[in-house]
Design a protein around this motif. Structure first.
Motif, short mmCIF file in Angstrom:
data_model
loop_
_atom_site.label_atom_id
_atom_site.label_comp_id
_atom_site.label_asym_id
_atom_site.label_seq_id
_atom_site.Cartn_x
_atom_site.Cartn_y
_atom_site.Cartn_z
N GLY A 143 -38.00 -26.99 -52.95
CA GLY A 143 -38.65 -27.60 -51.95
C GLY A 143 -38.17 -26.99 -50.58
O GLY A 143 -37.20 -26.57 -50.17
N GLU A 144 -39.27 -26.79 -49.67
CA GLU A 144 -39.27 -25.94 -48.55
C GLU A 144 -38.18 -26.91 -47.29
O GLU A 144 -37.59 -26.42 -46.52
CB GLU A 144 -40.46 -25.62 -48.04
CG GLU A 144 -41.51 -24.68 -48.69
CD GLU A 144 -42.76 -24.38 -48.12
OE1 GLU A 144 -43.05 -25.01 -47.10
OE2 GLU A 144 -43.43 -23.74 -48.61
N THR A 145 -38.54 -28.08 -47.47
CA THR A 145 -37.76 -28.96 -46.58
C THR A 145 -36.26 -29.17 -46.69
O THR A 145 -35.40 -29.02 -45.86
CB THR A 145 -38.39 -30.32 -46.24
OG1 THR A 145 -39.88 -29.88 -46.15
CG2 THR A 145 -37.85 -31.17 -45.13
N TYR A 146 -35.96 -29.67 -47.93
CA TYR A 146 -34.50 -30.11 -48.33
C TYR A 146 -34.07 -29.19 -49.47
O TYR A 146 -32.99 -29.20 -49.73
CB TYR A 146 -34.65 -31.74 -49.01
CG TYR A 146 -35.26 -32.51 -48.05
CD1 TYR A 146 -34.32 -33.01 -46.81
CD2 TYR A 146 -36.44 -33.20 -47.87
CE1 TYR A 146 -35.06 -33.80 -45.83
CE2 TYR A 146 -36.97 -34.12 -46.99
CZ TYR A 146 -36.15 -34.60 -46.03
OH TYR A 146 -36.48 -35.32 -45.09
N PHE A 207 -41.70 -14.80 -53.71
CA PHE A 207 -40.42 -13.82 -53.89
C PHE A 207 -39.45 -14.64 -52.81
O PHE A 207 -39.53 -15.00 -51.82
CB PHE A 207 -40.69 -12.74 -53.15
CG PHE A 207 -39.36 -11.81 -53.04
CD1 PHE A 207 -39.09 -11.12 -54.17
CD2 PHE A 207 -38.77 -11.74 -52.00
CE1 PHE A 207 -38.03 -10.41 -54.00
CE2 PHE A 207 -37.67 -10.68 -51.66
CZ PHE A 207 -37.10 -10.27 -52.97
N GLU A 208 -38.22 -14.75 -53.44
CA GLU A 208 -37.11 -15.53 -52.93
C GLU A 208 -35.81 -14.65 -53.19
O GLU A 208 -35.41 -14.48 -54.28
CB GLU A 208 -36.84 -16.94 -53.65
CG GLU A 208 -35.65 -17.59 -53.02
CD GLU A 208 -35.54 -17.81 -51.38
OE1 GLU A 208 -34.75 -17.28 -50.87
OE2 GLU A 208 -36.70 -18.43 -51.16
N SER A 209 -35.35 -14.24 -51.79
CA SER A 209 -34.11 -13.22 -51.93
C SER A 209 -33.01 -13.70 -52.20
O SER A 209 -31.97 -13.22 -53.05
CB SER A 209 -34.03 -12.53 -50.69
OG SER A 209 -33.51 -13.69 -49.58
N ASP A 210 -32.99 -15.37 -52.18
CA ASP A 210 -31.66 -15.98 -52.55
C ASP A 210 -31.64 -16.34 -54.00
O ASP A 210 -32.29 -17.14 -54.58
CB ASP A 210 -31.53 -17.35 -51.66
CG ASP A 210 -30.17 -18.06 -52.14
OD1 ASP A 210 -29.32 -17.40 -53.09
OD2 ASP A 210 -29.86 -19.02 -51.49
N PRO A 211 -30.48 -15.77 -54.66
CA PRO A 211 -30.73 -15.88 -56.22
C PRO A 211 -30.72 -17.41 -56.79
O PRO A 211 -30.92 -17.74 -57.80
CB PRO A 211 -29.50 -14.88 -56.66
CG PRO A 211 -28.57 -14.85 -55.84
CD PRO A 211 -29.48 -14.80 -54.29
#
Length: 276
Positions: A143-146, A207-211
């Motif tokens: 989730g984008e918020t939590y 795309f998410e840079s955090d694995p």
């Protein structure tokens, strides 16, 4: 501009003949708008390829820029629409994680938990007398918020495990289902429509840079998502009055044209050769 323009679309030909001119006549305003949109949505960071035998240096899309990801999202929506053409039922599920479910996620990983969920779902459907193959498409995302993980899934051909789907309305509480196939949290169910397909496709192509927060996509491989619907589409062309016309690499659903991706386009050509 006013009037009409004749547009010839290069594509496989069913029956070996080209179509008459009248079916390829498109409104000029629509044609200009579509061509402009395709130009705007082109990749801005194309990657050069090695020189081929003809001495030509080719280019391929980067697959990472915003335009590429939007195109990929729409291609997945096309596949989902094709899948819906060949299935009986469809629902949009969200699988959440309780605090205990988060511990199981850390210990076993998302792929194993979702795989076990699919196996349990198929088992209950078989025991309920459902002969259809369960089809799916989705992703585990945060989730984008939590930043709390959950799984968005589009499910087709359910019978025994169908839930009561309710559309989302802002400010109103959502019904929560607790089912044995997903003991890691509750399940939310909404109707399956184009908006839901676009929403889930967004997370599949994001795309998410955090694995640690990387999304995990889920979709069937055999047959590929949308293949059965594509086959029905080609069958309808072969048995219809447009059998000997030239057809584009796209399908029109509810008045909107959806382009095929490379995999579906290749399958479309193969099916046209088979039926034509």
């Amino acid at each position: 501009a006013t009037g009409y323009t004749k547009t010839r679309l290069r594509a496989p030909i069913l029956g070996g003949l080209r179509p008459p001119k009248s079916p390829t006549t498109l409104d000029v305003d629509y044609t200009i708008a579509y061509q402009t949109w395709k130009k705007v949505m082109r990749c801005r960071k194309k990657i050069p390829l090695k020189r081929n035998n003809l001495g030509v240096n080719g280019l391929r899309n980067c697959g990472q820029c915003l335009h590429c990801r939007l195109n990929q999202r729409d291609h997945w929506v096309t596949r989902c629409l094709l899948e819906s053409q060949a299935t009986t039922t469809g629902q949009f599920w969200t699988l959440t994680f309780s605090d205990a479910g988060l511990d199981n996620l850390d210990q076993k990983g998302g792929r194993l938990l979702v795989r076990n969920f699919f196996n349990a779902l198929r088992k209950k459907e078989r025991h309920g007398g459902n002969p259809m193959m369960i089809r799916y498409f989705g992703a585990l995302e945060h989730g984008e918020t939590y930043g709390r993980p959950h799984v968005h899934l589009l499910l087709w051909n359910l019978a025994t495990c169908l839930l009561t789907s309710t559309p989302y309305k802002e400010g109103l509480p959502r019904p929560r289902y607790h089912i044995g196939q997903w003991p890691h949290g509750h399940v939310d169910c909404m109707p399956l429509n184009t908006k839901a397909m676009r929403y889930v496709s967004k997370y599949v192509t994001s795309f998410e840079s955090d694995p640690l927060r990387k999304n995990l996509p889920f979709h069937p491989k055999k047959p590929a998502l949308g293949f059965d619907g594509l086959q029905r589409h080609v069958e309808s062309l072969f048995h219809g009055p447009t059998r000997q016309w030239e057809h584009p690499h796209s399908i029109e659903i509810d008045g909107k044209t959806w382009d095929f991706d490379q995999t579906m386009a290749s399958s479309f050509i193969s099916l046209c050769k088979t039926y034509g």
